[in-house]
Scaffold this motif. Structure first.
Motif, PDB file in Angstrom:
ATOM      1  N   TYR A   1      10.765   1.163  12.450  1.00 53.39           N
ATOM      2  CA  TYR A   1       9.613   1.000  11.623  1.00 53.39           C
ATOM      3  C   TYR A   1       8.472   0.414  12.213  1.00 53.39           C
ATOM      4  CZ  TYR A   1      12.723  -3.243  10.858  1.00 53.39           C
ATOM      5  OH  TYR A   1      13.589  -4.273  11.067  1.00 53.39           O
ATOM      6  N   ASP A   2       8.662  -0.069  13.656  1.00 50.64           N
ATOM      7  CA  ASP A   2       7.744  -0.413  14.748  1.00 50.64           C
ATOM      8  C   ASP A   2       6.893   0.621  14.951  1.00 50.64           C
ATOM      9  OD1 ASP A   2       8.516  -3.055  14.329  1.00 50.64           O
ATOM     10  OD2 ASP A   2       9.947  -2.857  15.782  1.00 50.64           O
ATOM     11  N   PHE A   3       7.324   1.953  14.873  1.00 55.96           N
ATOM     12  CA  PHE A   3       6.561   3.232  15.314  1.00 55.96           C
ATOM     13  C   PHE A   3       5.212   3.046  14.782  1.00 55.96           C
ATOM     14  CE2 PHE A   3       5.815   7.921  14.700  1.00 55.96           C
ATOM     15  CZ  PHE A   3       5.627   8.279  16.017  1.00 55.96           C
ATOM     16  N   VAL A   4       5.057   2.983  13.595  1.00 58.11           N
ATOM     17  CA  VAL A   4       3.599   2.913  12.879  1.00 58.11           C
ATOM     18  C   VAL A   4       3.225   1.475  12.947  1.00 58.11           C
ATOM     19  CG1 VAL A   4       2.378   3.452  10.880  1.00 58.11           C
ATOM     20  CG2 VAL A   4       4.304   4.940  11.534  1.00 58.11           C
TER      21      VAL A   4
ATOM     22  N   ASN B   1      -5.572  -0.941   2.845  1.00 54.18           N
ATOM     23  CA  ASN B   1      -5.570   0.232   3.313  1.00 54.18           C
ATOM     24  C   ASN B   1      -5.262   1.432   2.483  1.00 54.18           C
ATOM     25  OD1 ASN B   1      -6.249  -0.675   5.675  1.00 54.18           O
ATOM     26  ND2 ASN B   1      -4.190  -0.065   6.841  1.00 54.18           N
ATOM     27  N   THR B   2      -5.372   0.967   1.020  1.00 53.38           N
ATOM     28  CA  THR B   2      -4.963   1.861  -0.013  1.00 53.38           C
ATOM     29  C   THR B   2      -3.713   2.370  -0.032  1.00 53.38           C
ATOM     30  OG1 THR B   2      -6.385   3.680   0.803  1.00 53.38           O
ATOM     31  CG2 THR B   2      -7.498   2.169  -0.383  1.00 53.38           C
ATOM     32  N   GLU B   3      -3.582   3.923   0.220  1.00 51.72           N
ATOM     33  CA  GLU B   3      -2.413   4.421   0.084  1.00 51.72           C
ATOM     34  C   GLU B   3      -1.665   4.308   1.359  1.00 51.72           C
ATOM     35  OE1 GLU B   3      -3.558   7.414  -3.386  1.00 51.72           O
ATOM     36  OE2 GLU B   3      -3.661   7.755  -1.447  1.00 51.72           O
ATOM     37  N   LEU B   4      -1.495   3.213   2.175  1.00 48.49           N
ATOM     38  CA  LEU B   4      -1.281   3.293   3.545  1.00 48.49           C
ATOM     39  C   LEU B   4       0.193   2.571   3.252  1.00 48.49           C
ATOM     40  CD1 LEU B   4      -4.355   2.455   5.249  1.00 48.49           C
ATOM     41  CD2 LEU B   4      -3.581   4.683   4.332  1.00 48.49           C
ATOM     42  N   PRO B   5       1.341   3.175   2.680  1.00 52.79           N
ATOM     43  CA  PRO B   5       2.539   2.574   2.570  1.00 52.79           C
ATOM     44  C   PRO B   5       3.182   2.299   4.084  1.00 52.79           C
ATOM     45  CG  PRO B   5       2.652   4.954   2.035  1.00 52.79           C
ATOM     46  CD  PRO B   5       1.203   4.333   2.368  1.00 52.79           C
ATOM     47  N   HIS B   6       2.933   3.170   4.934  1.00 44.89           N
ATOM     48  CA  HIS B   6       3.729   2.851   6.166  1.00 44.89           C
ATOM     49  C   HIS B   6       3.369   2.049   7.322  1.00 44.89           C
ATOM     50  CE1 HIS B   6       5.721   6.151   4.612  1.00 44.89           C
ATOM     51  NE2 HIS B   6       6.766   6.124   5.580  1.00 44.89           N
ATOM     52  N   HIS B   7       2.648   0.700   6.810  1.00 45.33           N
ATOM     53  CA  HIS B   7       2.461  -0.279   7.733  1.00 45.33           C
ATOM     54  C   HIS B   7       3.818  -0.860   8.322  1.00 45.33           C
ATOM     55  CE1 HIS B   7      -1.612   0.218   7.152  1.00 45.33           C
ATOM     56  NE2 HIS B   7      -1.620  -0.456   5.926  1.00 45.33           N
ATOM     57  N   GLY B   8       4.898  -0.464   8.640  1.00 47.33           N
ATOM     58  CA  GLY B   8       6.077  -1.047   8.883  1.00 47.33           C
ATOM     59  C   GLY B   8       5.950  -2.403   9.285  1.00 47.33           C
ATOM     60  N   LYS B   9       5.957  -3.050   8.218  1.00 46.37           N
ATOM     61  CA  LYS B   9       5.761  -4.600   8.089  1.00 46.37           C
ATOM     62  C   LYS B   9       7.055  -5.219   7.812  1.00 46.37           C
ATOM     63  CE  LYS B   9       1.043  -4.501   6.400  1.00 46.37           C
ATOM     64  NZ  LYS B   9       0.913  -3.240   5.893  1.00 46.37           N
ATOM     65  N   HIS B  10       7.342  -6.483   8.419  1.00 42.59           N
ATOM     66  CA  HIS B  10       8.181  -7.202   7.759  1.00 42.59           C
ATOM     67  C   HIS B  10       7.777  -8.091   6.488  1.00 42.59           C
ATOM     68  CE1 HIS B  10      11.292  -7.047  10.810  1.00 42.59           C
ATOM     69  NE2 HIS B  10      10.342  -7.577  12.038  1.00 42.59           N
ATOM     70  N   ARG B  11       8.532  -7.858   5.660  1.00 45.82           N
ATOM     71  CA  ARG B  11       8.092  -8.259   4.394  1.00 45.82           C
ATOM     72  C   ARG B  11       8.032  -9.852   4.479  1.00 45.82           C
ATOM     73  NH1 ARG B  11      10.352 -10.370   0.252  1.00 45.82           N
ATOM     74  NH2 ARG B  11       9.591  -9.102  -1.674  1.00 45.82           N
ATOM     75  N   GLN B  12       7.238 -10.717   3.657  1.00 49.81           N
ATOM     76  CA  GLN B  12       7.018 -12.020   3.646  1.00 49.81           C
ATOM     77  C   GLN B  12       8.096 -12.635   2.958  1.00 49.81           C
ATOM     78  OE1 GLN B  12       2.845 -12.618   2.686  1.00 49.81           O
ATOM     79  NE2 GLN B  12       2.380 -10.658   3.380  1.00 49.81           N
TER      80      GLN B  12
END
Length: 1130
Positions: A868-871, A1108-1119
């Motif tokens: 998930y760090d790829f994006v 970023n609206t429908e930008l679901p692939h922000h490979g983020k760690h969740r808070q």
């Protein structure tokens, strides 16, 4: 409740509720009895004396006689009934702190359990279901022994079968009795030696499989001879009949049993298609490797039209994503030849522009090992998201890692209205309809796990399961494995998984909780499923809560009962309810929370829905309001609602809401509401992103519309120590330093800590802490240097930094938990002390806070980059400057930035590539920090200009028109429309108390600093997007400016915190949010905007994919905390 039960017996109320009732009574000698939370069949006698609550255990012996647990040397008295015990201790000087005088009665709303006004059908008996033929639905809360889910403790390093061995096994399992012996031997020879030779041919780029051709020639040798012998006869016959027949001649009739020409043509056609497909299938197998035998459905190539600038001149290009071959092909025309291509190994990174929502940068490696930066502009942000999802799928498919870092999960909930479903429900699984939906280019990407929850389901388990599997096969061309199916009356949950995950899923549990009339009927309640996916625990709860707009409190109680009594997950985690037992917990269902408006506004509501103006309605959504007040779903998250209310439609249409129903008691109103919801809660700093959240528009058999939500969720492997089995890993150590807990309790008792984690061999218990009086009647328990050092079973940082420690603070007298929290071990550096913080909750209620420091010692090594760090997301220059201007010294979250990731504030920082996995540590979100209302007020004032640049995206569905124009590259500032102006700004929420693992270094020194600075109301653009925190610090000096502002708890803002009244000692106080009412003129009718309630939940959310609206692939760690830690607990 039965009339014979005394009024002082409160049954299963929580400890905090008992303290609240006693505190409300306020008289010394007030008492009540409740069920013990730590010992089955035991009770707790709670007594109020001098504004403190004393708790005594009432224990049963072997003869079911009761006694009050006493100190050593005090004689024990036994009673056959609780009534006798209570009467005895009403006498003075019987050993209690004071004698019992004033029984605290049940609250009226608890004593009266009204029958629900449900639909006409009777709910007094469960529906008759067909016999269970699915082995997963055995008794509640038992690990099922399934072929799919046997307790699997295998190591990822276990030797895998080669492709040849796998195919050999498959050949042995087939019926080969009809094959000639020489043919069978030829096939075996090919698998043993020649298959690998063909594989080598493919690797060199050749498209030929010479050895396979030899094999097919051998198998068809006799056929070839027959064809050679027969073809001249057929050709002669054809020439013979080339001339038209004379009238006197007729073709000879077919004799039964003779080969019909039609049959022969069909057989030959079938034969030729088989011959041509065999080679394709072998190629596919050799491409995919040994796991491909049941791996995944084929994803066809998808082409995207983009713009790319060359020497300042925009050029139209086409990007073709071939997931199966692992190539990204660049072409100038859609049907033209490829100009160049990049293999999956050469594609290093996808970087999304944060300012331009349809812009993407691709980092690729050339043959000379140089890294090129390719910039492309897509038609809209949804296309960009579809492209990113396909590229991520390609990387996942061709990854060299044996186990996945991330899976995608589909969650669906549907109240079927006791009506059979339509034949076609595929739009549900494709996330098509209204709201945040998936792009068409992602249709061919199957999810790893599908979880389908239904209510008022009229079908049998087998019938419903067959329909689901058939629909998924139609969508994905895959046959999914059934993980579990469990039913309570008409409430059902089904979990399906890809076949390739069969051996990754284990420890399956199912359970149910009834919350119908008197908590004995199953017409309302919940069903749950939990399991392990490799090293990650997943939980799913499908609930159907009490109906009726006026029964909000009853729904809250339903939720609390499910939370307490649903037995899922690891039984060793007994101090923790389901909100702490799982890495990811998803809660779905018909929660039945309504839009709380007068019935006479029904037509006005309909008009607002038609105009897509949801903000005013969501401001009255009961669930959002109850979550804001921290009464239900504490620390859960919910994606923003951008779809129409899903209830109550007229059946067979989605154009009309049927909001009235004639009943014997009169007209009943069911105003359009968002009854059907999906929420989630995950451990801190774990990757989780909601990709879609919406409802279908074409499934109309029920008065509810199906709701879908899809997620990316980070998972871990079942890590095995490199030291081998049986060896002790002594290098790792987890040390807690200077820790203390702040509890909202009046109990007089000593406390100790329990540490639980899958990285520990067993739970660890601490010594008792020292009690101190805290501010506002709170109790501070300090543990100092007495806490034990924890020894993890594996010290490898790749394993240990993915782990979490669960903490429970317990009473020494009763062993009951007074609060639970979670600490992430994902630290930027080891061997150094890091501040930690987690809120403490118990049975869904806020009970306090835990603070201190942690020091982690690991073996040598480092964490590898996850899939998930790829994006990632790139900060554009203008937004970077805005960050520098606004947040340099006032951003309350800058101190959360790991020191290794804070860029110098200069040109080098402007174009920094943010790793979204650590953004969760940055945003002004309650998941990452303790309550600092003053800071938030200041930041809000500074962020207003930045907010004006932010454009919330409208989705391309029936409720929204497309707002992105291709190919123009539109920055946020130009995208903003006066249509988005709100009539009033939202109230500024407190960041709240949540579950982060990192806190300001000097939190202890300044935690009591408070003030009364005021802030003028600031106009806010609506709908306000989720704010991404830019962590860009100019210097250490800037970071340390005004220590009380950036390092600790700042002065409270008048706009974010009302004066705190004299606080009851037990009941957690909740900050009152004062709403600003500065009007902003709107020249045009507004488009859909967020409601104040949504803004209060989401305004300070650091994890940003909505701006970023429908930008679901922000490979983020969740808070570390959910949406609902927004209100500060002071």
């Amino acid at each position: 409740m039965p009339a014979m039960v005394p009024g002082w017996n409160h049954g299963n109320i929580t400890r905090s509720k008992a303290e609240e009732l006693l505190s409300r009574a306020g008289k010394d000698g007030s008492f009540l009895v409740r069920a013990s939370e730590s010992i089955p069949r035991a009770y707790a006698l709670c007594v109020l004396f001098r504004n403190c609550v004393y708790t005594y255990r009432i224990l049963p012996n072997e003869d079911d006689k009761f006694t009050v647990q006493a100190s050593e040397g005090v004689p024990m008295r036994f009673f056959t009934k609780l009534d006798q015990l209570i009467e005895f201790y009403k006498k003075e000087n019987m050993g209690l702190v004071t004698h019992l005088q004033y029984p605290v009665p049940l609250e009226e709303e608890d004593a009266i359990d009204e029958a629900e006004e449900d639909t006409v059908e009777s709910v007094m008996s469960p529906p008759e279901l067909p016999p269970r033929n699915i082995p997963m639905s055995a008794g509640p809360s038992e690990a099922k022994d399934l072929p799919l889910a046997t307790e699997n403790t295998r190591a990822p390093e276990v030797t895998r079968l080669s492709l040849s061995e796998t195919l050999f096994q498959r050949l042995q399992s087939m019926d080969t009795s009809g094959l000639p012996e020489e043919h069978l031997k030829a096939i075996q020879d090919y698998l043993s030696t020649q298959l690998l030779l063909d594989s080598d041919f493919l690797k060199t780029g050749s498209s030929n499989l010479p050895h396979l051709k030899k094999l097919t020639s051998l198998l068809c040798k006799e056929l070839h001879g027959e064809v050679i012998r027969t073809l001249p006869s057929l050709e002669s016959l054809q020439r013979l009949f080339d001339q038209q027949l004379s009238p006197g001649l007729r073709p000879r009739p077919q004799v039964p049993g003779e080969a019909s020409p039609i049959t022969m043509v069909a057989k030959l056609s079938q034969l030729t298609s088989l011959l041509s497909s065999i080679e394709d299938k072998v190629k596919s197998l050799l491409h995919e490797g040994s796991e491909s035998t049941n791996r995944r459905s084929l994803i066809p190539p998808v082409t995207f039209e983009v713009k790319s600038e060359s020497l300042g001149i925009p050029q139209k290009m086409h990007l073709k994503v071939d997931v199966e071959s692992g190539k990204l092909i660049v072409k100038k025309s859609k049907d033209g030849s490829e100009d160049k291509f990049y293999s999956h190994k050469k594609i290093l990174q996808l970087i999304k522009s944060q300012k331009f929502l349809n812009k993407l940068v691709i980092l690729v490696e050339t043959e000379k090992e140089k890294i090129l930066r390719k910039e492309y502009v897509f038609a809209d942000s949804k296309k960009r998201e579809g492209f990113c999802q396909l590229l991520q799928q390609m990387k996942n498919k061709h990854s060299e890692q044996p186990e996945p870092d991330m899976i995608t999960i589909f969650i669906g909930t549907w109240n079927m209205g006791n009506a059979p479903p339509p034949k076609k429900i595929t739009s549900w699984f494709l996330s098509k309809g209204q709201g945040k939906t998936r792009d068409d280019s992602a249709d061919y990407i199957p999810h790893d796990i599908y979880v389908i929850g239904t209510q008022e389901d009229p079908l049998g388990e087998k019938e419903w399961l067959e329909l689901l599997r058939h629909s998924l096969q139609e969508v994905t061309s895959m046959t999914f494995k059934t993980v579990a199916i469990h039913t309570l009356w008409n409430i059902r949950i089904v979990v399906l998984a890809k076949p390739e995950h069969e051996n990754r899923i284990s420890h399956i549990c199912t359970d149910t909780v009834k919350t119908g009339i008197a908590n004995t009927l199953g017409n309302k309640g919940a069903v749950g499923v939990s399991f392990m996916f490799n090293g990650t625990s997943l939980g799913f709860v499908n609930s159907h809560l009490t109906s009726g707009s006026e029964k909000k409190l009853r729904r809250n109680q339903n939720y609390m009962n499910i939370l307490r009594f649903l037995a899922l997950g690891d039984k060793k985690l007994s101090p923790f309810n389901i909100t702490h037992r799982f890495t990811h917990l998803f809660w779905l269902g018909d929660l039945n929370y309504r839009v709380e408006l007068p019935t006479w506004e029904a037509e006005a509501i309909i008009q607002k829905i038609k105009q897509q103006q949801y903000s005013d309605l969501l401001a009255h959504d009961q669930l959002l309001l109850e979550r804001k007040d921290q009464k239900v779903f504490l620390h859960f998250e919910e994606e923003e609602i951008t779809f129409a209310p899903t209830y109550r439609f007229e059946r067979l249409t989605r154009d009309k809401y049927a909001y009235t129903k004639q009943k014997a008691t009169g007209m009943k109103y069911n105003l359009p509401s968002w009854c059907d919801r999906v929420l989630w809660k995950s451990y801190p700093l774990v990757h989780v992103v909601c990709q879609s959240y919406g409802s279908t528009s074409d499934i109309m058999t029920s008065d509810h519309s199906p709701v879908f939500a899809t997620f990316e969720a980070g998972v871990t492997s079942q890590f095995v120590s490199k030291n081998g089995p049986g060896t002790v890993d002594s290098q790792g150590q987890i040390e807690f330093l200077a820790c203390y807990a702040t509890l909202k309790t009046k109990s007089q008792t000593k406390f100790y800590l329990e540490f639980h984690s899958s990285c520990l061999e067993s739970f660890v218990k601490s010594q008792e802490g020292e009690n101190e009086e805290g501010s506002e009647g709170e109790l501070v328990v300090r543990f100092g240097e007495t806490l034990p050092k924890l020894k993890p079973i594996i010290s490898d940082p790749e394993y240990l930094l993915d782990q979490h420690i669960l903490i429970s603070i317990k009473s020494s007298d009763s062993d009951e938990s007074y609060g639970e929290g979670c600490i992430a071990l994902r630290l930027e550096t080891t061997e150094a002390q890091h501040p930690i913080y987690t809120p403490l909750t118990h049975h869904g209620e806020m009970t306090g806070h835990f603070r201190g420091e942690i020091k982690l010692q690991t073996s040598q090594g480092k964490m590898r980059e996850k899939l998930y760090d790829f994006v990632k997301t790139e900060r554009d220059e203008s937004s970077g400057m805005k960050c520098l201007k606004n947040l340099t010294s006032h951003d309350p979250t800058r101190q959360w930035e790991p020191s290794g990731r804070v860029p110098a504030c200069g040109v080098s920082g402007l174009n920094e590539i943010i790793n979204p996995n650590y953004i969760a540590n940055r945003g002004p979100c309650p998941r990452v920090q303790e309550a600092r209302p003053g800071d938030l007020g200041k930041v809000e004032a500074l962020l207003q200009e930045d907010l004006l640049l932010t454009k919330p995206e409208m989705f391309e569905n029936p409720l929204y028109g497309s707002v992105s124009s291709f190919p123009k590259l539109v920055p946020r500032k130009e995208q903003e429309s006066p249509k988005m102006l709100r009539k009033e700004p939202p109230p500024c929420p407190d960041p709240g108390i949540s579950s982060p693992s990192i806190v300001p270094p000097k939190a202890q020194e300044v935690e009591s600093v408070k003030g009364t600075s005021k802030q003028a109301p600031v106009p806010v653009l609506g709908p306000t997007p989720r704010i991404r925190s830019f962590t860009c610090s100019s210097s250490a000096e800037g970071r340390m400016t005004s220590g009380d502002k950036s390092q600790g708890k700042p002065k409270a803002s008048a706009s974010s915190q009302a004066p705190v009244p004299v606080k009851r000692p037990v009941k957690p106080s909740r900050s009152e949010m004062s709403q600003q009412t500065t009007p902003i003129p709107a020249p045009r009718p507004p488009l859909p905007v967020k409601s104040p309630a949504v803004l209060q939940l989401q305004h300070s959310k650091g994890r940003d994919y909505r701006d970023n609206t429908e930008l679901p692939h922000h490979g983020k760690h969740r808070q570390e905390e959910g949406l609902l830690g927004r209100t500060a607990m002071q």
